[in-house]
Each structure stands twice: as structure tokens, then as C-alpha cells.
Design an enzyme around this catalytic site. Sequence first.
Site, mmCIF file in Angstrom:
data_model
loop_
_atom_site.group_PDB
_atom_site.id
_atom_site.type_symbol
_atom_site.label_atom_id
_atom_site.label_comp_id
_atom_site.label_asym_id
_atom_site.label_seq_id
_atom_site.Cartn_x
_atom_site.Cartn_y
_atom_site.Cartn_z
ATOM 1 N N GLU A 1 0.716 -1.169 0.032
ATOM 2 C CA GLU A 1 -0.012 -0.090 0.001
ATOM 3 C C GLU A 1 1.085 1.297 0.102
ATOM 4 O O GLU A 1 0.707 2.190 0.950
ATOM 5 C CB GLU A 1 -1.106 -0.145 1.217
ATOM 6 C CG GLU A 1 -1.953 -1.436 1.141
ATOM 7 C CD GLU A 1 -2.878 -1.305 2.207
ATOM 8 O OE1 GLU A 1 -2.789 -0.464 3.066
ATOM 9 O OE2 GLU A 1 -3.472 -2.389 2.428
ATOM 10 N N GLU B 1 -5.556 -11.199 -1.425
ATOM 11 C CA GLU B 1 -6.524 -11.124 -0.290
ATOM 12 C C GLU B 1 -7.937 -10.975 -0.781
ATOM 13 O O GLU B 1 -8.739 -10.203 -0.129
ATOM 14 C CB GLU B 1 -6.148 -9.726 0.525
ATOM 15 C CG GLU B 1 -4.601 -9.561 0.680
ATOM 16 C CD GLU B 1 -4.389 -8.259 1.482
ATOM 17 O OE1 GLU B 1 -5.310 -7.630 2.281
ATOM 18 O OE2 GLU B 1 -3.115 -7.991 1.493
HETATM 19 O O1 G3I Z 1 -3.710 -9.198 18.605
HETATM 20 C C1 G3I Z 1 -4.403 -8.149 19.248
HETATM 21 C C2 G3I Z 1 -5.005 -8.657 20.461
HETATM 22 O O2 G3I Z 1 -3.753 -8.974 21.538
HETATM 23 C C3 G3I Z 1 -5.793 -7.653 21.160
HETATM 24 O O3 G3I Z 1 -6.348 -8.184 22.141
HETATM 25 C C4 G3I Z 1 -7.061 -7.388 19.942
HETATM 26 C C5 G3I Z 1 -8.004 -6.290 20.363
HETATM 27 O O4 G3I Z 1 -8.568 -5.612 19.471
HETATM 28 O O5 G3I Z 1 -6.395 -6.888 18.756
HETATM 29 C C6 G3I Z 1 -5.642 -7.800 17.889
HETATM 30 O O6 G3I Z 1 -5.082 -7.451 17.218
HETATM 31 C C7 G3I Z 1 -6.113 -7.155 15.961
HETATM 32 C C8 G3I Z 1 -5.405 -8.110 14.723
HETATM 33 O O7 G3I Z 1 -5.938 -7.782 13.727
HETATM 34 C C9 G3I Z 1 -5.368 -9.553 14.980
HETATM 35 O O8 G3I Z 1 -6.626 -10.182 15.503
HETATM 36 C C10 G3I Z 1 -6.080 -5.636 15.740
HETATM 37 O O9 G3I Z 1 -6.894 -5.081 16.649
HETATM 38 C C11 G3I Z 1 -6.825 -5.465 14.255
HETATM 39 O O10 G3I Z 1 -6.677 -4.214 13.901
HETATM 40 C C12 G3I Z 1 -6.037 -6.505 13.243
HETATM 41 O O11 G3I Z 1 -6.809 -6.267 12.138
HETATM 42 C C13 G3I Z 1 -5.963 -6.873 10.830
HETATM 43 C C14 G3I Z 1 -5.994 -5.675 10.032
HETATM 44 O O12 G3I Z 1 -5.306 -6.170 8.761
HETATM 45 C C15 G3I Z 1 -5.051 -4.240 10.575
HETATM 46 O O13 G3I Z 1 -5.076 -3.518 9.556
HETATM 47 C C16 G3I Z 1 -6.935 -7.751 10.346
HETATM 48 O O14 G3I Z 1 -6.951 -8.946 11.192
HETATM 49 C C17 G3I Z 1 -6.317 -8.487 8.931
HETATM 50 O O15 G3I Z 1 -7.173 -9.135 8.134
HETATM 51 C C18 G3I Z 1 -6.023 -7.093 8.198
HETATM 52 O O16 G3I Z 1 -5.327 -7.483 6.829
HETATM 53 C C19 G3I Z 1 -5.147 -6.202 5.928
HETATM 54 C C20 G3I Z 1 -3.843 -6.860 5.162
HETATM 55 O O17 G3I Z 1 -2.947 -7.139 6.340
HETATM 56 C C21 G3I Z 1 -3.556 -5.590 4.218
HETATM 57 N N1 G3I Z 1 -4.639 -5.761 3.367
HETATM 58 C C22 G3I Z 1 -5.935 -4.949 3.795
HETATM 59 C C23 G3I Z 1 -6.158 -6.101 4.872
HETATM 60 C C24 G3I Z 1 -7.666 -6.112 5.586
HETATM 61 O O18 G3I Z 1 -7.413 -4.888 6.285
#
Ligand code: G3I
Length: 378
Positions: A160, A265
Site C-alpha cells: 500500500e 487477499e
Molecule cells: O492481537 C491483538 C490482540 O492482542 C488484542 O487483544 C485485540 C484487541 O483489538 O487486537 C488484536 O489485534 C488485532 C489483529 O487484527 C489480530 O486479530 C487488531 O486489533 C486488528 O486491527 C487486526 O486487524 C487486521 C488488519 O489487517 C489490521 O490493519 C486484520 O485481522 C487483517 O485481516 C487485516 O489485513 C489487511 C492486510 O494485512 C493488508 N490489506 C488489507 C487487509 C484488511 O485490512
Amino acid sequence: MARSSTLLPVAVALLGAVAAAAAAAETPALKSVAPPGLRIGVALGRKHSDGKDPAGLALVARHFNQVTPENVLKWGPVHPEPGRFDFGPADRFVALGERHGMFVVGHVLLWHQQTPAWVFAGTDGGKLDRETALARLRSHIQAVAGRYKGRIGGWDVVNEALEEDGTLRKTPWLEAIGEDYVERAFAFAREADPAAELYYNDYNLWKPAKRDAAIRLVRGLEAKGLRVDGIGEQAHWGVDDPPLADIDAALGAMRAAGLVPHITELDIDVLPRDPDMWGADLSRKQQIRAATNVYPDGLPPAMQEKLARRYADVFRLFLKHGVARVTLWGVTDADSWLHDFPIPGRVNYPLLWDKDGREKPAFDAVLEVLREHGGSRP
Ligand code: G3I
């Protein structure tokens, strides 16, 4: 009598589940009907790589030959503090892919999100300078890509980097290092693992301005002698948009430029779109949630069919343009990030299996398109 009438529905449900499992076991595996050269992949969460979802893992093992980690190899989770790495979850992810003989993709070496604040902090409390930023980037890439050298087959090196108009996104990386930060990241990755495939990854590459900028970016890297093995369109798409003609044109333009497209994705959002939903404040988000969370109790059959047609249409384009890989962003609907993005707390249905792991019409549609084009291999 009362007892047997209570047990009967349970027995019927159990028989149904057994029949569904048996039917699913007879379904051909997606990977076995894909044409040669097309990898069928899926993003895994910690519940998969930590072994906490045996039913999901069975689907992964049966249908896929490529895996990407949804989060565990991002900078925040894997390198939370200077000099401190948490490789445990990533080690388990890579080992899982290897156990099943899958092509393992690493995601991601450089991104502006999920990167801890210390990475972008200056050494003296001031602004981050170029040399410090480059040193941090190089040592991160050396440590992470170096650890899995020869085991991770391909890396999303930079994610990105582009704005929608095709200019470089204003990130702390650009600000600290300057315009050559993408080039430097690819050079560091090549140094860490000379044999790995290296990709540039972004979203909305179906938009002509962004697509052309991504192609220029990659061609520019190649002109500097860097090998780029693929260009990734994330493909977080809707059931009605982007238009198929734009996807077709984008994949065609990548191919015409000599680049290898990857779909990195894929998921398909079935909920109604609201133009404000990406930038709304909290109260507006609540309004949008109320208006767009339209299938809280299940996806109606007509929508299932529409989703299936959409999956078939986009897979036809993937096959037409010979994409190297299609990676679904999650195994079942239970796994999807889309329940909470861009509006938290909605129920979405973007993948090929429902939340209980049952094949959806979209699964059948993809299987059918792959079969038409690919046929079955052992
Ligand atoms: O691991 C922590 C956990 O310790 C905590 O308790 C919890 C509370 O919110 O959060 C957990 O982390 C989360 C993580 O996913 C794991 O579940 C984050 O808050 C959350 O923001 C994160 O979201 C991920 C996101 O990227 C972050 O921007 C999504 O799972 C993931 O699917 C998404 O993937 C991205 C690609 O990397 C890039 N392209 C876009 C795609 C969708 O956003």
C-alpha cells in the site's frame, strides 16, 4: 416419550451434519481442479496456526496449496520492541504450511500500518532521520526474511505505498527515507533471501490511475536491476463493484507490461455500500451500521446466488489473465475481518464456506469455473 421427542431433533441434526461432512469429503479439492500454474491460497489467523480450529484446518489442508499469515508476520506482532522479536506464532504458521507441502507467502515486510510507534520515532526525541530509518528497515528485513530463508517462498515486500491518484502515499517511511524507500526495501529483501519471490502489494489496482502507478513503480524497480516477481491486487471487493471491465483491464495491463498478477487477499463484501463508510465518525458509523447490517440472521438465497455469480465472474477473469495465485482472505465466514470493517459489528458473508464450515453456492461456482478451465489433477 417426552425424552425421545427431545432427542429426535438432535439425532436428525447429527445425521445431517454427518451427511454434510460426507458430502464435503467427496467434493473435489479446489487445488486439484485449478489449472497448472495457479496456486489456490488462503490467509490464516492465529486460531489456525495455533491449532485451535481443527475443522477450519481440515478445509485448509484439503483445498489449498498456498498460505499467507493474516497478521503474525507484520512488524507489530513479530518485532514489537527494538531488538525483541516474537517469532513463536510465525514459526508455527510456517511449520503448518511446510507440514502440508504448501507454498508459504510472508506478509508483510514494510507497511505503514501495524508498525509500532518506536519504528517511526527519532533517536533524540526529534524527527526520524533517513539513516536511522534505513538501518531499522534493513535489520528488520534481515531478521525476519533471513530467519525463514528458503522456507518462505514469496514475500509481500511493500504494502500500500500508493494513493488513489497514483502518487506515493504520505507515510512515515516516505517522509523519513524519501522516494527510494520502496527500492531499498526490495534490495534488503533480496539480500536477506536471494531465492524468494518478491511482490509489490496494494488495493484498488483496478482503478486506472493507481494501476498505472503500480506498474510504473514495479517497472522502475526492474530498471534499477531489482527483480520483482509479482504484483498483488488485494481484491477486497464488493458484490457489485468494481466493474468486471475494470478488473479485466487492470489484469490485462499488468500482463501487457510483462508483470505477473497475483490476487492476494480476495473476499467479497455482500453488504450495501455507503459512500461515507470509510471515513465516517463514530455516530455516523452507528447510523450506517443500522442501515447496512441487513443480513444479521443469514444470507438470503437470492444473495447467495448473486455472490456465487460474482465469484464465478471474477475467477473467469483470473483464469483469462493467468494470475499466478488467488488467496482468499480467511477460510470461513467466521474468520473475516469484514464483520468489523469499515463499520464495526455487522454480519458479513464474504467467503466460500459459511461460519459453520459448510460449502456455500459460491464454493460450487468457483469449483465449476476451475473445472471448466483446469480439469482434475492428482
Ligand atoms: O492481537 C491483538 C490482540 O492482542 C488484542 O487483544 C485485540 C484487541 O483489538 O487486537 C488484536 O489485534 C488485532 C489483529 O487484527 C489480530 O486479530 C487488531 O486489533 C486488528 O486491527 C487486526 O486487524 C487486521 C488488519 O489487517 C489490521 O490493519 C486484520 O485481522 C487483517 O485481516 C487485516 O489485513 C489487511 C492486510 O494485512 C493488508 N490489506 C488489507 C487487509 C484488511 O485490512
